[in-house]
Design a protein around this motif. Sequence first.
Motif, PDB file in Angstrom:
ATOM      1  N   LEU A  17       0.834  -1.207   0.000  1.00 48.52           N
ATOM      2  CA  LEU A  17       0.000   0.000   0.000  1.00 48.52           C
ATOM      3  C   LEU A  17       0.863   1.249   0.000  1.00 48.52           C
ATOM      4  CD1 LEU A  17      -2.911  -0.501   2.557  1.00 48.52           C
ATOM      5  CD2 LEU A  17      -3.063  -0.412   0.081  1.00 48.52           C
ATOM      6  N   GLN A  18       1.857   1.257   0.910  1.00 51.77           N
ATOM      7  CA  GLN A  18       2.713   2.424   1.046  1.00 51.77           C
ATOM      8  C   GLN A  18       3.462   2.707  -0.247  1.00 51.77           C
ATOM      9  OE1 GLN A  18       3.683   4.953   4.094  1.00 51.77           O
ATOM     10  NE2 GLN A  18       3.309   5.434   1.971  1.00 51.77           N
ATOM     11  N   GLN A  19       3.981   1.629  -0.866  1.00 50.72           N
ATOM     12  CA  GLN A  19       4.736   1.803  -2.111  1.00 50.72           C
ATOM     13  C   GLN A  19       3.831   2.284  -3.245  1.00 50.72           C
ATOM     14  OE1 GLN A  19       6.487  -2.066  -2.412  1.00 50.72           O
ATOM     15  NE2 GLN A  19       7.840  -1.638  -0.687  1.00 50.72           N
ATOM     16  N   ARG A  20       2.636   1.705  -3.307  1.00 49.94           N
ATOM     17  CA  ARG A  20       1.740   1.994  -4.424  1.00 49.94           C
ATOM     18  C   ARG A  20       1.181   3.406  -4.369  1.00 49.94           C
ATOM     19  NH1 ARG A  20      -2.523  -2.608  -5.031  1.00 49.94           N
ATOM     20  NH2 ARG A  20      -0.679  -3.809  -5.550  1.00 49.94           N
ATOM     21  N   TYR A  21       0.884   3.905  -3.149  1.00 48.61           N
ATOM     22  CA  TYR A  21       0.179   5.186  -3.034  1.00 48.61           C
ATOM     23  C   TYR A  21       1.008   6.290  -2.374  1.00 48.61           C
ATOM     24  CZ  TYR A  21      -3.796   2.295  -4.308  1.00 48.61           C
ATOM     25  OH  TYR A  21      -4.636   1.434  -4.959  1.00 48.61           O
ATOM     26  N   ARG A  22       2.310   6.087  -2.250  1.00 49.92           N
ATOM     27  CA  ARG A  22       3.151   7.127  -1.626  1.00 49.92           C
ATOM     28  C   ARG A  22       3.067   8.415  -2.429  1.00 49.92           C
ATOM     29  NH1 ARG A  22       8.110   4.634  -0.517  1.00 49.92           N
ATOM     30  NH2 ARG A  22       7.612   4.457   1.668  1.00 49.92           N
ATOM     31  N   GLU A  23       3.195   8.285  -3.750  1.00 45.17           N
ATOM     32  CA  GLU A  23       3.163   9.443  -4.648  1.00 45.17           C
ATOM     33  C   GLU A  23       1.834  10.179  -4.540  1.00 45.17           C
ATOM     34  OE1 GLU A  23       5.940  10.080  -7.036  1.00 45.17           O
ATOM     35  OE2 GLU A  23       6.735   8.905  -5.364  1.00 45.17           O
ATOM     36  N   ALA A  24       0.757   9.427  -4.387  1.00 46.17           N
ATOM     37  CA  ALA A  24      -0.579  10.024  -4.354  1.00 46.17           C
ATOM     38  C   ALA A  24      -0.859  10.721  -3.023  1.00 46.17           C
ATOM     39  CB  ALA A  24      -1.624   8.959  -4.616  1.00 46.17           C
ATOM     40  N   GLY A  25      -0.010  10.466  -2.001  1.00 45.56           N
ATOM     41  CA  GLY A  25      -0.173  11.161  -0.723  1.00 45.56           C
ATOM     42  C   GLY A  25      -0.682  10.289   0.412  1.00 45.56           C
ATOM     43  N   LEU A  26      -0.321   9.008   0.385  1.00 51.44           N
ATOM     44  CA  LEU A  26      -0.742   8.126   1.485  1.00 51.44           C
ATOM     45  C   LEU A  26       0.436   7.892   2.436  1.00 51.44           C
ATOM     46  CD1 LEU A  26      -2.995   6.090   2.610  1.00 51.44           C
ATOM     47  CD2 LEU A  26      -1.658   4.342   1.480  1.00 51.44           C
ATOM     48  N   THR A  27       0.151   7.967   3.739  1.00 49.07           N
ATOM     49  CA  THR A  27       1.142   7.620   4.754  1.00 49.07           C
ATOM     50  C   THR A  27       0.576   6.468   5.580  1.00 49.07           C
ATOM     51  OG1 THR A  27       1.693   9.963   4.907  1.00 49.07           O
ATOM     52  CG2 THR A  27       2.612   8.522   6.591  1.00 49.07           C
ATOM     53  N   VAL A  28       1.343   5.391   5.694  1.00 53.23           N
ATOM     54  CA  VAL A  28       0.927   4.277   6.533  1.00 53.23           C
ATOM     55  C   VAL A  28       1.662   4.397   7.865  1.00 53.23           C
ATOM     56  CG1 VAL A  28       0.880   1.772   6.789  1.00 53.23           C
ATOM     57  CG2 VAL A  28       0.476   2.783   4.546  1.00 53.23           C
ATOM     58  N   ILE A  62      -9.253   3.684   0.284  1.00 50.03           N
ATOM     59  CA  ILE A  62      -8.027   4.503   0.261  1.00 50.03           C
ATOM     60  C   ILE A  62      -7.990   5.333  -1.021  1.00 50.03           C
ATOM     61  CG2 ILE A  62      -5.507   4.398   0.031  1.00 50.03           C
ATOM     62  CD1 ILE A  62      -5.561   2.017   1.969  1.00 50.03           C
ATOM     63  N   ARG A  63      -8.300   4.681  -2.137  1.00 50.07           N
ATOM     64  CA  ARG A  63      -8.295   5.380  -3.430  1.00 50.07           C
ATOM     65  C   ARG A  63      -9.308   6.520  -3.428  1.00 50.07           C
ATOM     66  NH1 ARG A  63      -5.894   2.278  -7.771  1.00 50.07           N
ATOM     67  NH2 ARG A  63      -7.078   3.524  -9.225  1.00 50.07           N
ATOM     68  N   LYS A  64     -10.452   6.254  -2.794  1.00 53.29           N
ATOM     69  CA  LYS A  64     -11.506   7.260  -2.730  1.00 53.29           C
ATOM     70  C   LYS A  64     -11.037   8.456  -1.896  1.00 53.29           C
ATOM     71  CE  LYS A  64     -16.410   7.345  -1.749  1.00 53.29           C
ATOM     72  NZ  LYS A  64     -17.458   6.633  -1.015  1.00 53.29           N
ATOM     73  N   ALA A  65     -10.390   8.145  -0.759  1.00 59.73           N
ATOM     74  CA  ALA A  65      -9.895   9.210   0.122  1.00 59.73           C
ATOM     75  C   ALA A  65      -8.798  10.022  -0.557  1.00 59.73           C
ATOM     76  CB  ALA A  65      -9.379   8.609   1.418  1.00 59.73           C
ATOM     77  N   LEU A  66      -8.031   9.361  -1.419  1.00 57.36           N
ATOM     78  CA  LEU A  66      -6.954  10.056  -2.129  1.00 57.36           C
ATOM     79  C   LEU A  66      -7.492  10.884  -3.284  1.00 57.36           C
ATOM     80  CD1 LEU A  66      -4.307   7.199  -2.231  1.00 57.36           C
ATOM     81  CD2 LEU A  66      -4.004   9.391  -1.096  1.00 57.36           C
ATOM     82  N   GLY A  67      -8.766  10.653  -3.613  1.00 54.23           N
ATOM     83  CA  GLY A  67      -9.382  11.394  -4.703  1.00 54.23           C
ATOM     84  C   GLY A  67      -9.104  10.795  -6.062  1.00 54.23           C
ATOM     85  N   GLU A  68      -8.677   9.520  -6.044  1.00 57.17           N
ATOM     86  CA  GLU A  68      -8.412   8.848  -7.321  1.00 57.17           C
ATOM     87  C   GLU A  68      -9.708   8.242  -7.842  1.00 57.17           C
ATOM     88  OE1 GLU A  68      -5.292   6.032  -7.208  1.00 57.17           O
ATOM     89  OE2 GLU A  68      -3.783   7.501  -6.657  1.00 57.17           O
ATOM     90  N   SER A  69      -9.732   7.978  -9.144  1.00 53.12           N
ATOM     91  CA  SER A  69     -10.908   7.320  -9.704  1.00 53.12           C
ATOM     92  C   SER A  69     -10.905   5.866  -9.242  1.00 53.12           C
ATOM     93  CB  SER A  69     -10.880   7.389 -11.221  1.00 53.12           C
ATOM     94  OG  SER A  69      -9.670   6.853 -11.692  1.00 53.12           O
ATOM     95  N   VAL A  70     -12.046   5.422  -8.725  1.00 50.43           N
ATOM     96  CA  VAL A  70     -12.124   4.077  -8.143  1.00 50.43           C
ATOM     97  C   VAL A  70     -12.303   3.036  -9.238  1.00 50.43           C
ATOM     98  CG1 VAL A  70     -13.383   2.639  -6.496  1.00 50.43           C
ATOM     99  CG2 VAL A  70     -13.059   5.060  -6.039  1.00 50.43           C
TER     100      VAL A  70
END
Lengths: 162, 79
Positions: free
Chosen positions: A70-81, A154-162
Motif C-alpha cells: 500500500l505504502q509503495q503503491r500510493y506514496r506518490e498520491a499522498g498516502l502515509t501508513v 483509500i483510493r476514494k480518500a486520495l481522490g483517485e478514480s475508483v
Amino acid sequence: MKTRSFVLSVSLLFAALSPHTHAETAPSFKLPGAHSAVSLEAHRGSVVYLDFWASWCSPCRKSFPWMNTLQQRYREAGLTVIAVNLDASRAEAEHFLQSLSVDFTVAFDQAGQTAEAFNVLAMPSSYLIGRDGKIVHQHRGFRQKDKAAIEQSIRKALGESV
Amino acid sequence: MKLPRSLLVLAMLPLTACSTLADITHTETVKPWDRGLLAQDSLQLEPDAMQSYVDDHIYFSREASTGGKGIGGGGCGCN
C-alpha cells in the motif's frame, strides 16, 4: 407543552444520529517512533492509514507485507501508513520488526493511550484518516478478502478514480 | 438495650448480599491490546492440534464401545 416535547424529541433524534452523519476527527497523538517522534498532526494534508498491531497477533503479521505494498503503491498520491505497536514490551516489538521488512512508519505505544483514544476493539484495527483529519473508514481484523474494499476506500480518500 | 444476636445477623444479611452481588456484576474487561499473554501457545486450550487429534483418535479406538468421547453407545447394545 406540546411544541416543547416536539423540539426535545427532534433534538434527541439529531443527537442520536449525529455520530453517524458526521465523520469524527481523529484524536491527535505524538508517540516515539523507530528513529524520531511520530505525530498525526505532522501528516495533516495527506491521507493516513493508521494501523494498530502487536507482535503476538498473527493476522497483524499477515497484514505487514500488504501495508508495504500500500505504502509503495500510493506514496506518490499522498498516502502515509502509520503502524502503532501496542506491545507491553518494546523489545518484543523490535524482535518482530527484525523478522520483516517494513517500508512504512512505525510508532510505539506501550501504555495503549492511543488505542484507548481511538477505541480499538480488535487486533489489528485500522483507521483511514482523510486529508482533513477526519476518520473516513475503520476496519477491525485483517482478512485477505477485505483487502480490496480497504484499498478502494483509500483510493476514494486520495481522490483517485475508483 | 441489647439486641438479640439473631436480629443483628438478619439485619446484616442484606449487606452481605449486596457486596456479593456487586462482586459478581463487577467485571474488569481485558483490552484487546492487553491480550498478549493470553495469546501465548502455552495458554491455549489445545496447544498442539495434531497432538490432540492423535490423542482423540487413540482414545476413541479404545473406548468406542462406550461411545468414545461422545455420548452415544458403540452399537453393542450394552449401554
